[in-house]
Write an enzyme that holds these catalytic residues in place. Structure first.
Site, PDB file in Angstrom:
ATOM      1  N   ASP A 186     -17.736 -38.656 -19.283  1.00 37.33           N
ATOM      2  CA  ASP A 186     -17.141 -39.249 -18.009  1.00 37.33           C
ATOM      3  C   ASP A 186     -17.742 -38.896 -16.747  1.00 37.33           C
ATOM      4  O   ASP A 186     -17.602 -39.759 -15.833  1.00 37.33           O
ATOM      5  CB  ASP A 186     -15.717 -38.745 -17.844  1.00 37.33           C
ATOM      6  CG  ASP A 186     -14.746 -39.213 -18.872  1.00 37.33           C
ATOM      7  OD1 ASP A 186     -15.190 -40.074 -19.535  1.00 37.33           O
ATOM      8  OD2 ASP A 186     -13.686 -38.819 -18.937  1.00 37.33           O
ATOM      9  N   ASP A 219      -5.299 -32.210 -19.791  1.00 40.69           N
ATOM     10  CA  ASP A 219      -4.911 -32.670 -20.951  1.00 40.69           C
ATOM     11  C   ASP A 219      -5.748 -32.426 -22.188  1.00 40.69           C
ATOM     12  O   ASP A 219      -5.485 -32.581 -23.365  1.00 40.69           O
ATOM     13  CB  ASP A 219      -4.934 -34.351 -20.815  1.00 40.69           C
ATOM     14  CG  ASP A 219      -6.520 -34.748 -20.324  1.00 40.69           C
ATOM     15  OD1 ASP A 219      -7.422 -34.017 -20.017  1.00 40.69           O
ATOM     16  OD2 ASP A 219      -6.456 -36.084 -19.990  1.00 40.69           O
TER      17      ASP A 219
END
Ligand SMILES: *[C@@H]1O[C@H](CO)[C@@H](O)[C@H](O)[C@H]1NC(C)=O
Ligand SMILES: *[C@@H]1O[C@H](CO)[C@@H](O)[C@H](O)[C@H]1NC(C)=O
Ligand SMILES: *[C@@H]1O[C@H](CO)[C@@H](O)[C@H](O)[C@H]1NC(C)=O
Length: 732
Positions: free
Chosen positions: A458, A50
């Site tokens: 993350d 992405d």
């Protein structure tokens, strides 16, 4: 783990010849929305990420990035592929719809990129609207498809109410298909004022029926899916796109994410979810549509209270009609589930089930040898082994044993899928080696210490002790404590084994210390949970921390005492520690430079920088006290007197962003590296003569996304080497 709005990737290395390669994390590290195999040519497959572009699969299960040349600073959104299509008649041809956001985060309209040599080179066709490769719904699809009977015909289903678009010249131009009126009206959250969740999701997929007749050389029957949960969401044309109608008898709940044709059965298989994904979905279904009889059959593999998720990835075994697998999109506890049927969905078997509660019976083994940190820091501390955000699930059309699926963290897969039917036990491996898809938020290279410290979004961060380790996937992420995101990292110049990092999103103290170069960590005793994010500076001896927090003030602590605000600095100030003199810290706010000579207790205004209204970064000399380089909107300034006075460096480089010093090639001198605007445009430059002249060291084949977000660290130990951490998202 993987937040929807988090982005970006890739730490790279240049040697003197300016060749770039990735530091190896080995396991992806971010969401992989889609994997596409070529239907007829064995071994040809691609993964789209992405925020990190597109990767090509190699024979040894590794992946090679193929869009590294596309995301220059003016087109950073091109690393957001929202759809990918292969030409069924020519295995060398790839198309992708690229663009990161449909709201104003991405300034550009989207584009269709095309390669005729498997991703070695690309041409770009601009679209008259935006594309959302890092938006909700990016795992639906594919929205882009090439007519299997006619390589000139390409369809693209757009977002934002823009409808269906078609090319009849093999992607050179696209026109709106006016006969297709549905636009996909589902909106995840109309109240999101950023525009990120309040856009129409648009079209979900374009699926050609390769078994249908041709009309004027074009496939006559095409199915198009839309994100609509009240009206129809699957449409069909029988006349090659002249007219369209909603398919009769279709499910009236949820909307489809995947629609796969099984030509030998003359059937479509579709997965449905009540949200657009990739992070949601609390209900869903799986359906089979018999094209000739027009019969829809609900083949949802689970019912009742066990059905608390939607369905994402769906793969057909092209060698064995009637055999398919489908995945939960997000089943948060205890784990995702994958279902397999060998009778067209009449009956299903599972990949795990409950034994005597809380025992789980696993019909698989899992290993992460290519990325040991996945096992050590994620699987071993979580019940979710199979993953989450499973939008892609593929069986190699030429090899029924070979399967891959993308998660929010990595790509899993294996080579013994048909064992599911024989022994009901398969082997799952982490197979994302070569895909680097983390948001690199800060990097550092400590002279005499760790060669690379990478703070990432993350998945916390990574340390690489030596240059030789950069090709080996780390054993661990930064853990104990593991931060959701690590925003800042710094080392102590006189004691480089001492490392500090700051992060956010934990609701806990967000500052950790290491005294072994970033391999083991402990929470800073004086940090409380009120401060988070931002950047951190470690004093030369490693006893004082100055922290420019994202949550509030610039604060200071000594000897692990509690933090207090530095009243002389405003929030968001750029900060740096002198690498040799423990008493000195430096800071910049707007165009004003500040210095502290008392270990950061107080700062006062120092040397003036004429014409500067934005100090972007401060690089302190690795070995010489009082020597520093200031990156500004007008270029680079240097000081040799602790910032009392400044001299501008060569004005061939202006509007600079991150700046760093690294060991020079073959000498003890230091090179200077900076992102800025120079003779070859906005890119990475280096100087081997103290900033008298600047050389383009980026080269033509490598881009780094938006250069104002790219992170930079000259090597502290290897002559002529520089590291870049890429952040695809423009941070304002
Ligand atoms: C359809 O989606 C909208 C959001 O666009 C949501 O508010 C509504 O509850 C959904 N309706 C059904 C029937 O699922
Ligand atoms: C949007 O805001 C309205 C009015 O405040 C509220 O009623 C509605 O529940 C909100 N919708 C969502 C999806 O948050
Ligand atoms: C399947 O194989 C794995 C790995 O060998 C093993 O851990 C697991 O217990 C097996 N499952 C069953 C049900 O035998």
């Amino acid at each position: 783990m993987k937040a929807v709005a988090v982005l970006s990737s890739l730490a790279a290395i240049a040697d003197a010849a300016a060749t770039w390669k990735n530091a190896r994390f080995g396991g992806g590290g971010g969401f992989v929305p889609s994997i596409v195999f070529h239907p007829t040519e064995p071994g040809v497959a691609y993964a789209r990420t992405d925020i990190g572009g597109i990767y090509r699969l190699n024979d040894d299960d590794s992946w090679t990035p193929i869009t590294d040349s596309l995301a220059d600073t003016a087109h950073w959104g091109r690393w957001g592929p929202d759809a990918l299509a292969l030409d069924p008649q020519d295995a060398d041809i790839i198309y992708s719809a690229v663009g990161m956001y449909t709201n104003d985060w991405d300034p550009n309209n989207g584009a269709i990129i095309k390669s005729t040599d498997r991703g070695e080179t690309w041409t770009v066709t601009d679209l008259p609207f935006k594309v959302g490769g890092n938006m909700p719904g990016r795992g639906m699809g594919e929205r882009l498809a090439v007519d299997p009977k006619n390589s000139d015909i390409v369809y693209f289903g757009a977002r934002s109410g823009n409808g269906l678009w078609k090319s009849t010249d093999a992607g050179e131009s696209f026109e709106k298909v006016d006969s297709f009126e549905a636009v996909g009206t589902y909106i995840p959250n109309p109240n999101d004022s950023s525009g990120y969740n309040s856009d129409k999701q648009g079209l979900a997929f374009v699926t050609f029926d390769s078994t249908s007749d041709t009309v004027d050389g074009a496939t006559s029957r095409i199915f198009v899916g839309t994100a609509d949960n009240i009206t129809a969401s699957v449409y069909v044309t029988e006349d090659a796109g002249a007219t369209w109608e909603a398919v009769e008898g279709q499910p009236d709940q949820f909307f489809p994410h995947k629609c796969r044709l099984q030509p030998d059965e003359g059937a479509l298989y579709l997965s449905y979810t009540d949200g657009s994904g990739p992070y949601d979905g609390s209900l869903g279904s799986v359906w089979r549509y018999d094209i000739s009889s027009g019969e829809w059959t609900n083949i949802t593999p689970v019912t009742g209270s066990d059905l608390n998720f939607g369905f994402g990835g769906l793969a057909l075994d092209m060698q064995n009609p009637g055999t398919l697998v489908v995945a939960s999109l997000n089943s948060w506890w205890p784990d995702a589930q994958i279902y397999r049927s060998t009778d067209s969905g009449a009956t299903w078997s599972v990949l795990w089930q409950w034994g005597n509660y809380p025992e789980l019976i696993y019909y698989y083994g899992i290993s992460t040898e290519k990325a040991p940190w996945i096992r050590n820091d994620f699987l071993d501390v979580d019940s979710k082994w199979l993953g989450w955000m499973i939008e892609s699930l593929e069986i190699n059309p030429h090899d029924s044993d070979h399967f891959l699926y993308g998660t929010g963290l990595t790509i899993f897969g294996g080579h013994d899928l048909t064992n599911w039917d024989r022994t009901h036990n398969i082997t799952i491996e982490s197979l994302a080696d070569g895909i680097e898809e983390t948001a690199v938020l800060e990097i550092a290279s400590a002279p005499g210490g760790s060669e690379l410290l990478a703070a990432v979004g993350d998945i916390s961060g990574f340390s690489f002790a030596d240059a030789a380790d950069l090709d080996t996937a780390p054993q661990n992420v930064w853990n104990s404590p593991k931060f959701t995101s690590t925003d800042g990292v710094d080392y102590a110049g006189n004691n480089p084994e001492k490392v500090v990092r700051v992060g956010k999103d934990g609701g806990a103290p967000m500052l950790a210390l290491s005294s072994d170069g970033g391999f083991t960590w402990a929470l800073h005793a004086g940090a409380d949970s009120s401060a988070s994010g931002g950047k951190v500076a470690y004093s030369a001896d490693g006893d004082i921390i100055v922290w420019s927090t994202e949550s509030g003030n610039v604060i200071r602590s000594q000897d692990e005492g509690s933090f207090s605000a530095i009243s002389s600095l405003s929030s968001g100030a750029v900060i740096a520690a002198d690498r040799s003199d423990n008493d000195y810290f430096y800071a910049g706010s707007s165009g004003t430079f500040y210095v502290s000579s008392n270990g950061g207790s107080a700062f006062s205004e120092a040397g003036s920088l004429s014409g500067v209204d934005s100090i972007r970064d401060i690089a302190t000399h690795p070995t010489t006290a009082g020597t520093l380089y200031i990156s500004t909107n007008t270029g680079v300034f240097t000081s040799t007197d602790h910032g009392a006075t400044f001299t501008p460096l060569s004005t061939t480089l202006t509007n600079t962003h991150q700046i760093s010093l690294g060991v020079g090639a073959g000498s003890t001198d230091f090179n200077i590296y900076a992102f800025g605007t120079g003779p070859n445009g906005a890119r990475l430059y280096g100087s081997g003569n103290g900033g008298d002249s600047w050389t383009d060291i980026q080269g033509d084949g490598q881009t780094f996304g938006a250069i104002d977000g790219a992170r930079l660290a000259g090597s502290g130990n290897v002559g002529g080497r520089v590291y870049v951490g890429v952040l695809s998202r423009l941070v304002k």
